[in-house]
Design a protein around this motif. Structure first.
Motif, PDB file in Angstrom:
ATOM      1  N   ARG A   1       9.844   7.093   7.812  1.00 49.56           N
ATOM      2  CA  ARG A   1       9.949   6.962   6.869  1.00 49.56           C
ATOM      3  C   ARG A   1      10.229   5.277   7.108  1.00 49.56           C
ATOM      4  N   LEU A   2       8.609   5.075   7.833  1.00 44.24           N
ATOM      5  CA  LEU A   2       8.380   3.433   8.080  1.00 44.24           C
ATOM      6  C   LEU A   2       8.927   2.286   7.258  1.00 44.24           C
ATOM      7  N   GLY A   3       8.335   2.317   6.378  1.00 47.67           N
ATOM      8  CA  GLY A   3       8.779   1.153   5.643  1.00 47.67           C
ATOM      9  C   GLY A   3       7.778   0.443   5.812  1.00 47.67           C
ATOM     10  N   LEU A   4       8.088  -1.149   5.560  1.00 50.64           N
ATOM     11  CA  LEU A   4       7.943  -2.595   5.084  1.00 50.64           C
ATOM     12  C   LEU A   4       7.345  -3.121   6.487  1.00 50.64           C
ATOM     13  N   GLN A   5       8.112  -2.997   7.406  1.00 51.59           N
ATOM     14  CA  GLN A   5       8.321  -3.623   8.767  1.00 51.59           C
ATOM     15  C   GLN A   5       7.741  -3.131   9.637  1.00 51.59           C
ATOM     16  N   SER A   6       8.185  -1.962   9.905  1.00 52.81           N
ATOM     17  CA  SER A   6       6.638  -1.275  10.235  1.00 52.81           C
ATOM     18  C   SER A   6       5.555  -1.494   9.896  1.00 52.81           C
ATOM     19  N   GLY A   7       5.449  -0.713   8.885  1.00 56.27           N
ATOM     20  CA  GLY A   7       4.012  -0.722   8.407  1.00 56.27           C
ATOM     21  C   GLY A   7       3.292  -2.239   8.376  1.00 56.27           C
ATOM     22  N   VAL A   8       3.491  -3.363   8.177  1.00 52.57           N
ATOM     23  CA  VAL A   8       3.317  -4.625   8.804  1.00 52.57           C
ATOM     24  C   VAL A   8       2.726  -4.858   9.775  1.00 52.57           C
TER      25      VAL A   8
ATOM     26  N   LEU B   1       5.616   4.089   2.366  1.00 52.38           N
ATOM     27  CA  LEU B   1       4.781   3.059   1.667  1.00 52.38           C
ATOM     28  C   LEU B   1       4.113   2.995   0.833  1.00 52.38           C
ATOM     29  N   GLY B   2       4.298   1.340   0.227  1.00 53.86           N
ATOM     30  CA  GLY B   2       4.300   0.952  -1.059  1.00 53.86           C
ATOM     31  C   GLY B   2       2.770  -0.192  -0.938  1.00 53.86           C
ATOM     32  N   ASP B   3       2.723  -0.909  -2.019  1.00 60.35           N
ATOM     33  CA  ASP B   3       1.746  -1.408  -2.159  1.00 60.35           C
ATOM     34  C   ASP B   3       2.041  -2.607  -1.797  1.00 60.35           C
ATOM     35  N   LYS B   4       2.985  -3.469  -0.984  1.00 62.09           N
ATOM     36  CA  LYS B   4       2.972  -4.022  -0.043  1.00 62.09           C
ATOM     37  C   LYS B   4       2.027  -4.311   1.364  1.00 62.09           C
ATOM     38  N   GLU B   5       2.857  -2.774   1.861  1.00 58.14           N
ATOM     39  CA  GLU B   5       1.958  -2.262   2.896  1.00 58.14           C
ATOM     40  C   GLU B   5       0.961  -1.764   2.929  1.00 58.14           C
TER      41      GLU B   5
END
Length: 304
Positions: free
Chosen positions: A145-152, A174-178
Motif C-alpha cells: 500500500r505504498l501510494g504517492l509518497q513512497s512512489g515518488v 500506484l496510479g497515473d501520478k506515481e
C-alpha cells in the motif's frame, strides 16, 4: 523458430531466446507496528540526532529503540547476510524506516523481500536509503500500500541508484501520478532490468508516460503491467513510444483493455528487434485485433 501466440535526511550510524512468444488466453494486512502511515515524519530530526551520538554494534536494534518499535529478530540476526526475506511481518511505516537506516550503510545485502508488510509511507525511507546503498540488486515491495509518497521517493531513487536490477512493486495502489514519476526515474536509470508494476491502478496517462520514459532507456529488459486500468488510448500511446525502445525483451499487459490499440501493437512489432515475449492474455482483443498483431509478427525481423 516457433512463434507462440499465447527520508528525512540520511542517517549516519557508526558501526565497529531470441524467439517472439505471444500468449493469448480466453477467460471469462498484516498488522502494523506502532503508528500510522504518516507518523515518524515529525520526529525524524530527533531520531537522527540520537543515532548520530551513538556508536553501536547493531544500528537496526538502536533504530528500533529510538522509534519505539519491537525489532524483528530475523532481520537483526541476519543484518550482514546477502539475502533477507521478511514477508508478512507487519513492519508498518516505522519498521520500514528502521530497515532503511541499515540499508544506507550496508555493504552485504543483495536481495531484500519486504512484501506484504503494509509499510505505506515507510517506502519513502527505503527509497531515500537506496540513493546511497550500492549493494542491493533485488528489492520486493509487493503488497505494501505504498501510494504517492513512497512512489515518488522510489522513482527518484531510480535516477541515482546504480546497482538495483529488480524492483517489484506489485499491488501498491500506484496510479497515473506515481507512474509518471517512475517514468522520469527510468529515463535516467541505466541498471534496472526488471520492473513489476502489476495489480496497481495505472491508467492511460500513466501508461503513456511509461512509454515515453522507455524511449530513453535501453537497460530495462522486463516490464509487467498486468491487472492495471489501461485501455485502448493508453496502449496506443504506450506502443507509439515503445517503438523507439531497443531493450525491452519481455512485456506483460494481460488483464487490461487493449481494444482498438492493436494497430499500434502491430506497428511496434514491425519495428522492434528486441521483444521476445509479449503476453496479451485476457486483454479484450477481438478477431480483427488478432489479425493486426499477426501481420506485425510476420514482419518482425527477430522472428525466424
Amino acid at each position: 523458430m516457433t512463434t507462440t501466440v499465447e527520508v528525512p535526511p540520511p542517517l549516519e550510524i557508526e558501526e565497529p531466446e531470441v524467439a517472439v512468444s505471444i500468449f493469448v488466453e480466453d477467460s471469462d494486512a498484516a498488522d502494523q507496528q506502532q503508528g500510522d502511515s504518516n507518523e515518524g515524519w515529525e520526529t525524524d530530526l530527533a531520531v537522527d540526532e540520537i543515532l548520530k551520538r551513538r556508536t553501536v554494534q547493531n544500528p537496526y536494534i538502536t533504530a528500533c529503540k529510538v522509534l519505539g518499535i519491537v525489532p524483528v529478530t530475523h532481520f537483526a540476526q541476519n543484518v550482514t547476510a546477502p539475502e533477507i526475506v521478511l514477508k508478512h511481518y507487519g513492519l508498518g511505516p516505522k519498521g520500514a524506516q528502521a530497515i532503511a537506516y541499515v540499508l544506507e550503510g550496508n555493504n552485504t545485502l543483495a536481495h531484500l523481500d519486504l512484501s506484504d508488510n503494509w509499510i505505506e509511507s515507510g517506502g519513502a525511507f527505503i527509497g531515500r536509503s537506496l540513493q546511497i546503498n550500492r549493494t542491493l540488486v533485488h528489492l520486493n515491495l509487493a503488497n505494501n500500500r505504498l501510494g504517492l509518497q513512497s512512489g515518488v521517493e522510489l522513482a527518484e531513487m531510480l535516477a541515482f541508484n546504480a546497482c538495483l536490477k529488480t524492483l517489484i512493486l506489485t499491488g501498491n495502489l500506484l496510479g497515473d501520478k506515481e507512474a509518471a514519476h517512475l517514468a522520469d526515474g527510468i529515463k535516467q536509470n541505466t541498471t534496472l532490468q526488471v520492473l513489476n508494476l502489476s495489480r496497481n491502478r495505472i491508467g492511460d496517462l500513466g501508461a503513456i508516460a511509461l512509454g515515453a520514459g522507455l524511449v530513453s532507456n535501453d537497460s530495462l529488459r522486463e516490464l509487467d503491467l498486468t491487472w492495471n486500468e489501461i485501455r485502448a488510448r493508453g496502449f496506443a500511446g504506450f506502443f507509439s513510444h515503445l517503438k523507439e525502445n531497443g531493450g525491452l525483451a519481455r512485456l506483460s499487459i494481460q488483464e487490461n483493455g487493449i481494444g482498438d490499440s492493436t494497430q499500434a501493437i502491430g506497428a511496434y512489432l514491425v519495428k522492434t528487434n528486441a521483444i521476445q515475449q509479449l503476453n496479451l492474455s485476457n486483454a479484450q482483443i477481438g478477431d480483427a485485433g488478432l489479425v493486426a498483431i499477426a501481420k506485425g509478427l510476420e514482419q518482425n525481423s527477430s522472428a525466424s
